[in-house]
Design an enzyme around this catalytic site. Structure first.
Site, PDB file in Angstrom:
ATOM      1  N   LYS A  20      -2.580  39.019  59.917  1.00 40.96           N
ATOM      2  CA  LYS A  20      -3.415  37.886  60.386  1.00 40.96           C
ATOM      3  C   LYS A  20      -3.463  36.769  59.354  1.00 40.96           C
ATOM      4  CE  LYS A  20      -6.447  40.727  63.314  1.00 40.96           C
ATOM      5  NZ  LYS A  20      -6.158  42.096  62.845  1.00 40.96           N
TER       6      LYS A  20
ATOM      7  N   ASP B 166      -0.279  44.000  60.508  1.00 41.91           N
ATOM      8  CA  ASP B 166      -1.288  43.179  61.202  1.00 41.91           C
ATOM      9  C   ASP B 166      -2.030  42.331  60.159  1.00 41.91           C
ATOM     10  OD1 ASP B 166      -3.236  42.220  62.936  1.00 41.91           O
ATOM     11  OD2 ASP B 166      -4.103  44.185  63.370  1.00 41.91           O
TER      12      ASP B 166
ATOM     13  N   TYR C 221     -13.097  48.163  74.374  1.00 44.37           N
ATOM     14  CA  TYR C 221     -11.921  48.914  74.822  1.00 44.37           C
ATOM     15  C   TYR C 221     -11.690  48.748  76.314  1.00 44.37           C
ATOM     16  CZ  TYR C 221     -12.097  51.179  70.260  1.00 44.37           C
ATOM     17  OH  TYR C 221     -12.101  51.419  68.908  1.00 44.37           O
TER      18      TYR C 221
ATOM     19  N   ASP D 189      -4.919  52.895  60.775  1.00 45.33           N
ATOM     20  CA  ASP D 189      -5.937  52.423  59.832  1.00 45.33           C
ATOM     21  C   ASP D 189      -6.480  53.593  59.021  1.00 45.33           C
ATOM     22  OD1 ASP D 189      -5.473  49.961  60.917  1.00 45.33           O
ATOM     23  OD2 ASP D 189      -7.206  50.012  62.238  1.00 45.33           O
TER      24      ASP D 189
ATOM     25  N   LYS E 197       1.547  50.056  63.767  1.00 46.56           N
ATOM     26  CA  LYS E 197       0.816  48.891  63.250  1.00 46.56           C
ATOM     27  C   LYS E 197       0.063  49.293  61.990  1.00 46.56           C
ATOM     28  CE  LYS E 197      -3.076  46.973  64.918  1.00 46.56           C
ATOM     29  NZ  LYS E 197      -3.795  46.723  63.658  1.00 46.56           N
ATOM     30  N   THR E 198       0.269  48.514  60.925  1.00 42.14           N
ATOM     31  CA  THR E 198      -0.371  48.843  59.648  1.00 42.14           C
ATOM     32  C   THR E 198      -1.356  47.751  59.228  1.00 42.14           C
ATOM     33  OG1 THR E 198       1.459  47.762  58.476  1.00 42.14           O
ATOM     34  CG2 THR E 198       1.618  50.152  58.788  1.00 42.14           C
TER      35      THR E 198
HETATM   36  P1  5BU Z   1      -9.094  50.822  67.151  1.00 36.11           P
HETATM   37  O1  5BU Z   1      -9.388  51.953  66.248  1.00 36.11           O
HETATM   38  O2  5BU Z   1      -8.222  51.213  68.354  1.00 36.11           O
HETATM   39  O3  5BU Z   1     -10.323  50.037  67.565  1.00 36.11           O
HETATM   40  O4  5BU Z   1      -8.197  49.849  66.247  1.00 36.11           O
HETATM   41  C1  5BU Z   1      -7.778  48.592  66.691  1.00 36.11           C
HETATM   42  C2  5BU Z   1      -6.810  47.980  65.708  1.00 36.11           C
HETATM   43  O5  5BU Z   1      -6.347  46.740  66.197  1.00 36.11           O
HETATM   44  C3  5BU Z   1      -7.389  47.691  64.334  1.00 36.11           C
HETATM   45  O6  5BU Z   1      -6.355  47.865  63.387  1.00 36.11           O
HETATM   46  C4  5BU Z   1      -7.770  46.213  64.401  1.00 36.11           C
HETATM   47  O7  5BU Z   1      -7.672  45.588  63.135  1.00 36.11           O
HETATM   48  C5  5BU Z   1      -6.723  45.669  65.337  1.00 36.11           C
HETATM   49  N1  5BU Z   1      -7.172  44.541  66.153  1.00 36.11           N
HETATM   50  C6  5BU Z   1      -8.192  44.620  67.062  1.00 36.11           C
HETATM   51  O8  5BU Z   1      -8.814  45.647  67.217  1.00 36.11           O
HETATM   52  N2  5BU Z   1      -8.515  43.529  67.820  1.00 36.11           N
HETATM   53  C7  5BU Z   1      -7.863  42.364  67.713  1.00 36.11           C
HETATM   54  O9  5BU Z   1      -8.166  41.415  68.444  1.00 36.11           O
HETATM   55  C8  5BU Z   1      -6.810  42.307  66.771  1.00 36.11           C
HETATM   56  C9  5BU Z   1      -6.468  43.392  66.019  1.00 36.11           C
HETATM   57 BR1  5BU Z   1      -5.871  40.758  66.614  1.00 36.11          BR
END
Ligand code: 5BU
Length: 259
Positions: free
Chosen positions: A94, A92, A213, A39, A61-62
């Site tokens: 959606k 991603d 997390y 991201d 994942k983009t």
């Molecule tokens: P993070 O920086 O590890 O929090 O990023 C999580 C990525 O996963 C981010 O690109 C979200 O758009 C994506 N994501 C998420 O966090 N939770 C979900 O339930 C889904 C996608 Br579906």
């Protein structure tokens, strides 16, 4: 039904969707179940990140619409990095509209996602037509779809037994295109789907905006998911990107071996 093998190698032998075979082959060869959620806001930042983490991931994942300077050259360069480091790409996106609309959003527009992204995902809120629409575009190109059966965030309206179970039922009717789910855990043993889980972190439990997390051990060993998706845990402020990618790869792989 007997509990299925969770071994990636066994599943590679059984997988029927070619892009799933490709993914499992990469996971086994590189010994990684790590996907990095890239991201970042510029083309160069995305290419730099992909080149840095490439050796440690099975899947990048983009969110291609975050980029301020997207162009076709980015897609070409990203695809070259995917070949160089042997990883696949998952946009991603959606999708969440009617079948006819998502066909155009997936195959056309500026991004032409179906041309370069091995996997994409959708909400099944509109009903099964969304899968059919995406399948018409993606299957001839050898792509795979993931259904958003659960989300990682606090209060997610997707995380109800009925909604999640309906995702599984729809997936079971489209096993030639639906490769698996975004979910925190394995949802069915009736068919061997791939499970990918975002919201994975080793150091913090949330981000103040609803993200939650869990650890690789929770997700892979205990919940029997297959792939951890990690974003800011790897490139957040002050992080050493390569060291963190190595650390998450190791944690994900050890969690796999432990089950
Ligand atoms: P993070 O920086 O590890 O929090 O990023 C999580 C990525 O996963 C981010 O690109 C979200 O758009 C994506 N994501 C998420 O966090 N939770 C979900 O339930 C889904 C996608 Br579906």
């Amino acid at each position: 039904m007997a509990s299925p093998s969770l071994n990636y190698q066994d599943r590679l032998a059984r997988a029927t969707i070619p892009v799933v075979q490709d993914l499992l082959r990469i996971m086994v060869t590189k010994e990684t179940n790590l996907s990095v959620a890239a991201d970042v806001k510029t083309k160069q930042a995305l290419l730099d990140l992909a080149d840095q983490v490439g050796p440690y991931i099975c899947l990048l994942k983009t969110h291609i619409d975050i980029l301020v300077d997207f162009d076709n050259d980015l897609v070409e360069q990203l695809s070259r990095l995917a070949a160089k480091h042997n990883f696949l790409i998952f946009e991603d996106r959606k999708f969440a509209d009617i079948g006819n609309t998502v066909k155009m959003q997936y195959g056309a527009g500026i991004y032409r996602i179906a041309d370069w992204s091995h996997f994409t995902n959708c909400h099944v809120v509109p009903g099964e037509g969304i899968i059919q629409g995406l399948q018409e575009v993606g299957q001839p190109l050898g792509r795979g779809l993931l259904l958003l059966a659960e989300m990682s965030t606090v209060g997610s309206l997707a995380n109800t037994p009925t909604y999640t179970a309906q995702n599984v039922e729809m997936a079971l009717r489209h096993t030639d295109f639906v490769a698996g789910f975004i979910a925190s855990r394995r949802l069915t043993d009736d068919h061997d789907f791939i499970y990918m889980t975002p919201g994975v972190g080793l150091d913090v439990t949330g981000d103040g905006l609803g993200q939650q997390y869990r650890t690789p051990e929770q997700i892979i060993t205990r919940n029997r998911s297959d792939i951890i998706i990690v974003g800011r845990g790897i490139y957040g402020p002050g992080k050493d990107v390569v060291a963190e990618a190595q650390r998450y790869r190791k944690a994900g792989w050890e969690a796999y071996l432990a089950r």
